[in-house]
Design a protein around this motif. Sequence first.
Motif, PDB file in Angstrom:
ATOM      1  N   ARG A   1       0.853  -1.187   0.000  1.00 43.99           N
ATOM      2  CA  ARG A   1       0.000   0.000   0.000  1.00 43.99           C
ATOM      3  C   ARG A   1       0.887   1.235   0.000  1.00 43.99           C
ATOM      4  NH1 ARG A   1      -2.788  -3.387  -1.178  1.00 43.99           N
ATOM      5  NH2 ARG A   1      -4.819  -4.055  -0.387  1.00 43.99           N
ATOM      6  N   LEU A   2       0.428   2.285  -0.678  1.00 45.21           N
ATOM      7  CA  LEU A   2       1.219   3.507  -0.762  1.00 45.21           C
ATOM      8  C   LEU A   2       1.317   4.199   0.583  1.00 45.21           C
ATOM      9  CD1 LEU A   2       2.726   5.491  -2.652  1.00 45.21           C
ATOM     10  CD2 LEU A   2       0.544   6.672  -2.975  1.00 45.21           C
ATOM     11  N   GLU A   3       0.218   4.198   1.353  1.00 44.03           N
ATOM     12  CA  GLU A   3       0.208   4.904   2.624  1.00 44.03           C
ATOM     13  C   GLU A   3       1.034   4.133   3.653  1.00 44.03           C
ATOM     14  OE1 GLU A   3      -2.492   3.805   1.037  1.00 44.03           O
ATOM     15  OE2 GLU A   3      -3.039   5.674   0.039  1.00 44.03           O
ATOM     16  N   PRO A   4       1.915   4.816   4.391  1.00 40.34           N
ATOM     17  CA  PRO A   4       2.719   4.139   5.412  1.00 40.34           C
ATOM     18  C   PRO A   4       1.826   3.560   6.503  1.00 40.34           C
ATOM     19  CG  PRO A   4       3.596   6.327   4.938  1.00 40.34           C
ATOM     20  CD  PRO A   4       2.255   6.244   4.279  1.00 40.34           C
ATOM     21  N   PRO A   5       2.122   2.366   6.986  1.00 41.14           N
ATOM     22  CA  PRO A   5       1.336   1.794   8.086  1.00 41.14           C
ATOM     23  C   PRO A   5       1.666   2.485   9.407  1.00 41.14           C
ATOM     24  CG  PRO A   5       3.197   0.382   7.563  1.00 41.14           C
ATOM     25  CD  PRO A   5       3.199   1.478   6.543  1.00 41.14           C
ATOM     26  N   GLU A   6       0.788   2.319  10.380  1.00 45.43           N
ATOM     27  CA  GLU A   6       1.055   2.861  11.710  1.00 45.43           C
ATOM     28  C   GLU A   6       2.011   1.922  12.434  1.00 45.43           C
ATOM     29  OE1 GLU A   6      -2.358   3.796  13.989  1.00 45.43           O
ATOM     30  OE2 GLU A   6      -3.284   5.035  12.424  1.00 45.43           O
ATOM     31  N   LEU A   7       3.144   2.472  12.835  1.00 47.56           N
ATOM     32  CA  LEU A   7       4.189   1.696  13.498  1.00 47.56           C
ATOM     33  C   LEU A   7       4.666   2.472  14.714  1.00 47.56           C
ATOM     34  CD1 LEU A   7       6.060   0.622  10.257  1.00 47.56           C
ATOM     35  CD2 LEU A   7       4.850  -0.921  11.793  1.00 47.56           C
ATOM     36  N   PRO A   8       5.306   1.783  15.662  1.00 47.22           N
ATOM     37  CA  PRO A   8       5.661   2.436  16.935  1.00 47.22           C
ATOM     38  C   PRO A   8       6.740   3.498  16.844  1.00 47.22           C
ATOM     39  CG  PRO A   8       6.548   0.198  16.845  1.00 47.22           C
ATOM     40  CD  PRO A   8       5.632   0.349  15.673  1.00 47.22           C
ATOM     41  N   GLY A   9       7.366   3.676  15.719  1.00 50.30           N
ATOM     42  CA  GLY A   9       8.418   4.685  15.582  1.00 50.30           C
ATOM     43  C   GLY A   9       9.757   4.045  15.295  1.00 50.30           C
ATOM     44  N   PRO A  10      10.573   4.710  14.478  1.00 46.29           N
ATOM     45  CA  PRO A  10      10.341   5.994  13.832  1.00 46.29           C
ATOM     46  C   PRO A  10       9.292   5.893  12.724  1.00 46.29           C
ATOM     47  CG  PRO A  10      12.335   5.010  12.974  1.00 46.29           C
ATOM     48  CD  PRO A  10      11.883   4.125  14.100  1.00 46.29           C
ATOM     49  N   GLU A  11       8.601   7.003  12.470  1.00 50.35           N
ATOM     50  CA  GLU A  11       7.573   7.008  11.439  1.00 50.35           C
ATOM     51  C   GLU A  11       8.220   6.829  10.074  1.00 50.35           C
ATOM     52  OE1 GLU A  11       4.064   9.960   9.688  1.00 50.35           O
ATOM     53  OE2 GLU A  11       5.135  10.467  11.546  1.00 50.35           O
ATOM     54  N   PRO A  12       7.739   5.861   9.281  1.00 47.95           N
ATOM     55  CA  PRO A  12       8.333   5.641   7.958  1.00 47.95           C
ATOM     56  C   PRO A  12       8.145   6.868   7.058  1.00 47.95           C
ATOM     57  CG  PRO A  12       6.941   3.797   8.598  1.00 47.95           C
ATOM     58  CD  PRO A  12       6.673   4.897   9.571  1.00 47.95           C
ATOM     59  N   GLU A  13       9.150   7.109   6.219  1.00 49.10           N
ATOM     60  CA  GLU A  13       9.103   8.229   5.286  1.00 49.10           C
ATOM     61  C   GLU A  13       9.059   7.699   3.859  1.00 49.10           C
ATOM     62  OE1 GLU A  13      12.230  11.438   3.450  1.00 49.10           O
ATOM     63  OE2 GLU A  13      12.343  11.063   5.597  1.00 49.10           O
ATOM     64  N   ILE A  14       8.086   8.174   3.074  1.00 48.62           N
ATOM     65  CA  ILE A  14       8.055   7.811   1.660  1.00 48.62           C
ATOM     66  C   ILE A  14       9.223   8.515   0.972  1.00 48.62           C
ATOM     67  CG2 ILE A  14       6.775   7.997  -0.499  1.00 48.62           C
ATOM     68  CD1 ILE A  14       4.202   7.779   1.093  1.00 48.62           C
ATOM     69  N   PHE A  15      10.113   7.727   0.397  1.00 46.83           N
ATOM     70  CA  PHE A  15      11.319   8.249  -0.229  1.00 46.83           C
ATOM     71  C   PHE A  15      11.026   8.486  -1.705  1.00 46.83           C
ATOM     72  CE2 PHE A  15      15.541   8.238  -2.050  1.00 46.83           C
ATOM     73  CZ  PHE A  15      16.330   8.812  -1.072  1.00 46.83           C
ATOM     74  N   PHE A  16      10.774   9.751  -2.068  1.00 50.01           N
ATOM     75  CA  PHE A  16      10.440  10.096  -3.446  1.00 50.01           C
ATOM     76  C   PHE A  16      11.721  10.441  -4.193  1.00 50.01           C
ATOM     77  CE2 PHE A  16       8.514  13.181  -6.596  1.00 50.01           C
ATOM     78  CZ  PHE A  16       7.907  12.185  -7.367  1.00 50.01           C
ATOM     79  N   THR A  17      12.169   9.518  -5.010  1.00 50.51           N
ATOM     80  CA  THR A  17      13.471   9.633  -5.666  1.00 50.51           C
ATOM     81  C   THR A  17      13.679  10.948  -6.416  1.00 50.51           C
ATOM     82  OG1 THR A  17      13.692   7.237  -5.844  1.00 50.51           O
ATOM     83  CG2 THR A  17      14.991   8.557  -7.367  1.00 50.51           C
TER      84      THR A  17
END
Length: 355
Positions: free
Chosen positions: A271-287
């Motif tokens: 899925r494009l949207e980052p999942p909820e995780l305990p941290g650190p918050e994932p960052e979409i890396f746009f090349t």
Amino acid sequence: MRTPDNWDLLVNRSGTGDFELRPAPDRPLGPGEIRLAVEKFGLSMNNVTYARLGDSALPFWNAFPAPEGYGRVPVWGFAHVEESRRPGIAAGRRYFGYLPMSSGFTLSAEPAGHGLLDTSGVRDFLHVWYRTYRNAPAEDELDDRRALLWPLFPASAVLNDYLRRTGAHGADTVVVTSASSKTAIGMAELLAGNGRFRTVGVTADKPFAAALNRYDEVVSYDELDALAGGGGSAVLVDFTGDAKRLAALYDVLAGRLVYTALVGYTHPDARLEPPELPGPEPEIFFTPAYEEETARAEGPAAYRRRYAAAEERFVRGSAEWLRMSAGTGPDAAAAVFRSLLAGEPGPSAGHVLRP
């Protein structure tokens, strides 16, 4: 049924992999337009991602409009100008860029830097990176490899630059999922021997990834516990886009993760949207955005020279592990796409199609 001279290969957007071949509309060029004849294009999981995320916040289906319920899968490849009504863009010129899975297509264009720029309003929503067509050399023995790898290597190179520039956020380990993917291999190749942090590849094909000798360590998804309990901090570079695998890695790397980059979406459940995780918050890396930042800092000309040299090394070196196969016609393209959708080709397989 005879294949028409000019065709569009349409895929059912339901995700079943059903294709339909239709004659491409034929109309005279308007002022400022050119017609590109597609010569060849690569097919990889990158193109499957475009289809899977076609209705997401990055609406790839909108790039090349199709009849209701169908889509034209975006691909990258070589094309030449078949006809031109744009001064400065001559018939016969060869380019590499973003194409539909078709025998050709018409676009508005203007000369730009080292190639041309697609100025068609329908694709204005795309970053200029997708709308820029680079001047292409004459076909040679590396042409098929370039068709497949040129669109994948930018993420490899930009991730390498980013991790080196930031010192991997102070981490001593970079964990890479989907480590057998071509983009991950390119990144690992560039990071090898950096002397500051080690790379750990996580993959479903451990023997293949280990044999590459690009990673300091390789583990399978069934061996994630091997990453638990280690000392030092870690960065996670994810090419799967799969929430379950990300959650499992966050669990075994708890307390160690300092940064997570979401780069690819190779998993069927991505899925494009980052999942909820305990941290650190994932960052979409746009090349494209990071590439622009690097080019500004280094100087565009210097960056292009360095990038071109690294790209050529990767393309030539891929002969060690990448076995190319070629097909011709829409039926062959549909068959390869369906096999990729099913996850059948191994990581050593590379596919290039000609109309």
